[in-house]
Design a protein around this motif. Structure first.
Motif, PDB file in Angstrom:
ATOM      1  N   HIS A 178      10.570   4.437  -5.671  1.00 54.06           N
ATOM      2  CA  HIS A 178      11.444   5.478  -5.115  1.00 54.06           C
ATOM      3  C   HIS A 178      12.321   6.111  -6.202  1.00 54.06           C
ATOM      4  O   HIS A 178      12.506   7.331  -6.208  1.00 54.06           O
ATOM      5  N   ARG A 179      12.834   5.303  -7.103  1.00 52.92           N
ATOM      6  CA  ARG A 179      13.656   5.867  -8.188  1.00 52.92           C
ATOM      7  C   ARG A 179      12.845   6.865  -9.007  1.00 52.92           C
ATOM      8  O   ARG A 179      13.345   7.929  -9.383  1.00 52.92           O
ATOM      9  N   GLN A 180      11.575   6.528  -9.290  1.00 49.81           N
ATOM     10  CA  GLN A 180      10.744   7.462 -10.055  1.00 49.81           C
ATOM     11  C   GLN A 180      10.474   8.724  -9.234  1.00 49.81           C
ATOM     12  O   GLN A 180      10.558   9.833  -9.759  1.00 49.81           O
ATOM     13  N   THR A 181      10.166   8.561  -7.957  1.00 43.99           N
ATOM     14  CA  THR A 181       9.923   9.726  -7.096  1.00 43.99           C
ATOM     15  C   THR A 181      11.157  10.617  -7.049  1.00 43.99           C
ATOM     16  O   THR A 181      11.058  11.841  -7.193  1.00 43.99           O
ATOM     17  N   ALA A 182      12.329  10.017  -6.850  1.00 43.96           N
ATOM     18  CA  ALA A 182      13.571  10.801  -6.788  1.00 43.96           C
ATOM     19  C   ALA A 182      13.809  11.537  -8.105  1.00 43.96           C
ATOM     20  O   ALA A 182      14.233  12.698  -8.091  1.00 43.96           O
ATOM     21  N   GLY A 183      13.512  10.894  -9.219  1.00 39.23           N
ATOM     22  CA  GLY A 183      13.661  11.563 -10.513  1.00 39.23           C
ATOM     23  C   GLY A 183      12.740  12.757 -10.650  1.00 39.23           C
ATOM     24  O   GLY A 183      13.136  13.806 -11.167  1.00 39.23           O
ATOM     25  N   VAL A 184      11.511  12.607 -10.190  1.00 39.80           N
ATOM     26  CA  VAL A 184      10.561  13.728 -10.209  1.00 39.80           C
ATOM     27  C   VAL A 184      11.072  14.851  -9.316  1.00 39.80           C
ATOM     28  O   VAL A 184      11.072  16.026  -9.709  1.00 39.80           O
ATOM     29  N   LEU A 185      11.532  14.507  -8.133  1.00 41.07           N
ATOM     30  CA  LEU A 185      12.024  15.527  -7.206  1.00 41.07           C
ATOM     31  C   LEU A 185      13.257  16.234  -7.750  1.00 41.07           C
ATOM     32  O   LEU A 185      13.409  17.449  -7.573  1.00 41.07           O
ATOM     33  N   GLU A 186      14.150  15.488  -8.416  1.00 42.40           N
ATOM     34  CA  GLU A 186      15.353  16.092  -9.011  1.00 42.40           C
ATOM     35  C   GLU A 186      14.987  17.177 -10.018  1.00 42.40           C
ATOM     36  O   GLU A 186      15.688  18.168 -10.160  1.00 42.40           O
ATOM     37  N   GLY A 187      13.879  16.982 -10.722  1.00 38.68           N
ATOM     38  CA  GLY A 187      13.443  17.952 -11.734  1.00 38.68           C
ATOM     39  C   GLY A 187      12.521  19.028 -11.195  1.00 38.68           C
ATOM     40  O   GLY A 187      11.935  19.774 -11.974  1.00 38.68           O
ATOM     41  N   THR A 188      12.390  19.116  -9.873  1.00 35.54           N
ATOM     42  CA  THR A 188      11.466  20.062  -9.256  1.00 35.54           C
ATOM     43  C   THR A 188      12.239  21.238  -8.654  1.00 35.54           C
ATOM     44  O   THR A 188      13.213  21.040  -7.933  1.00 35.54           O
ATOM     45  N   ASP A 189      11.786  22.432  -8.960  1.00 32.10           N
ATOM     46  CA  ASP A 189      12.362  23.633  -8.362  1.00 32.10           C
ATOM     47  C   ASP A 189      11.323  24.268  -7.445  1.00 32.10           C
ATOM     48  O   ASP A 189      10.126  23.948  -7.523  1.00 32.10           O
ATOM     49  N   ASP A 190      11.751  25.187  -6.598  1.00 23.13           N
ATOM     50  CA  ASP A 190      10.845  25.801  -5.627  1.00 23.13           C
ATOM     51  C   ASP A 190       9.551  26.334  -6.243  1.00 23.13           C
ATOM     52  O   ASP A 190       8.470  26.072  -5.702  1.00 23.13           O
ATOM     53  N   PRO A 191       9.595  27.045  -7.379  1.00 26.16           N
ATOM     54  CA  PRO A 191       8.327  27.529  -7.954  1.00 26.16           C
ATOM     55  C   PRO A 191       7.369  26.399  -8.350  1.00 26.16           C
ATOM     56  O   PRO A 191       6.145  26.581  -8.298  1.00 26.16           O
ATOM     57  N   ASP A 192       7.913  25.225  -8.712  1.00 23.97           N
ATOM     58  CA  ASP A 192       7.068  24.089  -9.088  1.00 23.97           C
ATOM     59  C   ASP A 192       6.189  23.638  -7.926  1.00 23.97           C
ATOM     60  O   ASP A 192       5.088  23.121  -8.138  1.00 23.97           O
ATOM     61  N   LEU A 193       6.667  23.818  -6.711  1.00 26.34           N
ATOM     62  CA  LEU A 193       5.934  23.348  -5.533  1.00 26.34           C
ATOM     63  C   LEU A 193       4.637  24.121  -5.313  1.00 26.34           C
ATOM     64  O   LEU A 193       3.730  23.637  -4.633  1.00 26.34           O
ATOM     65  N   ASP A 194       4.530  25.296  -5.904  1.00 23.91           N
ATOM     66  CA  ASP A 194       3.314  26.106  -5.786  1.00 23.91           C
ATOM     67  C   ASP A 194       2.284  25.799  -6.883  1.00 23.91           C
ATOM     68  O   ASP A 194       1.174  26.333  -6.851  1.00 23.91           O
ATOM     69  N   ARG A 195       2.647  24.928  -7.827  1.00 25.08           N
ATOM     70  CA  ARG A 195       1.737  24.581  -8.922  1.00 25.08           C
ATOM     71  C   ARG A 195       0.549  23.790  -8.382  1.00 25.08           C
ATOM     72  O   ARG A 195       0.704  22.807  -7.680  1.00 25.08           O
ATOM     73  N   VAL A 196      -0.656  24.236  -8.722  1.00 23.26           N
ATOM     74  CA  VAL A 196      -1.872  23.549  -8.296  1.00 23.26           C
ATOM     75  C   VAL A 196      -2.025  22.287  -9.142  1.00 23.26           C
ATOM     76  O   VAL A 196      -1.984  22.335 -10.364  1.00 23.26           O
ATOM     77  N   HIS A 209       0.831  -1.200   0.000  1.00 22.57           N
ATOM     78  CA  HIS A 209       0.000   0.000   0.000  1.00 22.57           C
ATOM     79  C   HIS A 209       0.874   1.262   0.000  1.00 22.57           C
ATOM     80  O   HIS A 209       0.586   2.221  -0.734  1.00 22.57           O
ATOM     81  N   THR A 210       1.925   1.262   0.777  1.00 23.99           N
ATOM     82  CA  THR A 210       2.838   2.408   0.809  1.00 23.99           C
ATOM     83  C   THR A 210       3.391   2.675  -0.582  1.00 23.99           C
ATOM     84  O   THR A 210       3.390   3.816  -1.061  1.00 23.99           O
ATOM     85  N   ALA A 211       3.862   1.623  -1.229  1.00 19.94           N
ATOM     86  CA  ALA A 211       4.423   1.772  -2.571  1.00 19.94           C
ATOM     87  C   ALA A 211       3.355   2.214  -3.574  1.00 19.94           C
ATOM     88  O   ALA A 211       3.599   3.096  -4.408  1.00 19.94           O
ATOM     89  N   ARG A 212       2.173   1.615  -3.487  1.00 23.81           N
ATOM     90  CA  ARG A 212       1.100   1.951  -4.427  1.00 23.81           C
ATOM     91  C   ARG A 212       0.681   3.419  -4.285  1.00 23.81           C
ATOM     92  O   ARG A 212       0.451   4.106  -5.280  1.00 23.81           O
ATOM     93  N   VAL A 213       0.540   3.889  -3.044  1.00 25.25           N
ATOM     94  CA  VAL A 213       0.117   5.274  -2.822  1.00 25.25           C
ATOM     95  C   VAL A 213       1.170   6.247  -3.350  1.00 25.25           C
ATOM     96  O   VAL A 213       0.847   7.201  -4.069  1.00 25.25           O
TER      97      VAL A 213
END
Length: 174
Positions: free
Chosen positions: A111-129, A47-51
């Motif tokens: 986790h590898r996919q999550t880390a890849g997404v986070l690597e491509g995220t900048d502070d302004p991206d975090l405010d995107r709805v 469930h943790t992985a699926r979520v």
């Protein structure tokens, strides 16, 4: 420290928690349910992985690792294609059966996919709805914190269940 680095550090702790929880467990340990009706370790890790997989993929506009990585067919669970475990009945919890190696492999791929997404995220991206179904609408930053909180809760539950198993190797304290 930038937000991306903080999120990478926080999410980067999860694979170790998964690995440590699964260490030394056999199939019976993975399926044992506290009091006969609590969530099993196998279900909690799945469930943790699926979520994390479903929510990060949705937020990033990507395909879930569950499908893209072939895990859906490898787990071969009698559940719907998009099932993540929310609202599962006792029978559905029992149906989630998998060896520790497969559970760990799937979580590591997520986790590898999550880390890849986070690597491509900048502070302004975090405010995107990313979700207007809530009031206020949910931003990427809020969703990531929500995912992290959910994962930490479920991994803590899995570690607790492991500790309940008398005689389980490594079941001691934190």
């Amino acid at each position: 420290m930038h937000s991306k680095e903080l999120l990478l550090e926080a999410f980067g702790r999860l694979p170790g928690l998964v690995r440590h929880t699964l260490e030394g467990l056999n199939e019976a340990d993975l399926q044992r349910r506290p009091a006969g009706n609590g969530n099993s370790i196998a279900w909690l890790i799945w469930h943790t992985a699926r979520v994390e997989d479903a929510q990060v993929a949705s937020a990033a506009g990507m395909e879930q690792v569950w499908k893209a990585g072939g895990f859906q067919s490898r787990f071969d669970l009698p559940l719907g294609d998009s099932d993540t475990g929310y609202g599962h009945s006792s029978r559905q919890v029992d149906a989630v059966r998998a060896p520790a190696e497969l559970l760990l492999e799937y979580y590591q791929a997520v986790h590898r996919q999550t880390a890849g997404v986070l690597e491509g995220t900048d502070d302004p991206d975090l405010d995107r709805v990313i979700d207007r179904h809530w009031d206020p609408p949910v931003t990427l930053g809020v969703r990531l914190v929500s995912i992290l909180g959910d994962c930490l809760q479920h991994l803590g539950q899995a570690a607790y269940v492991k500790g309940l198993h008398a005689g389980t190797a490594g079941a001691g304290g934190a």
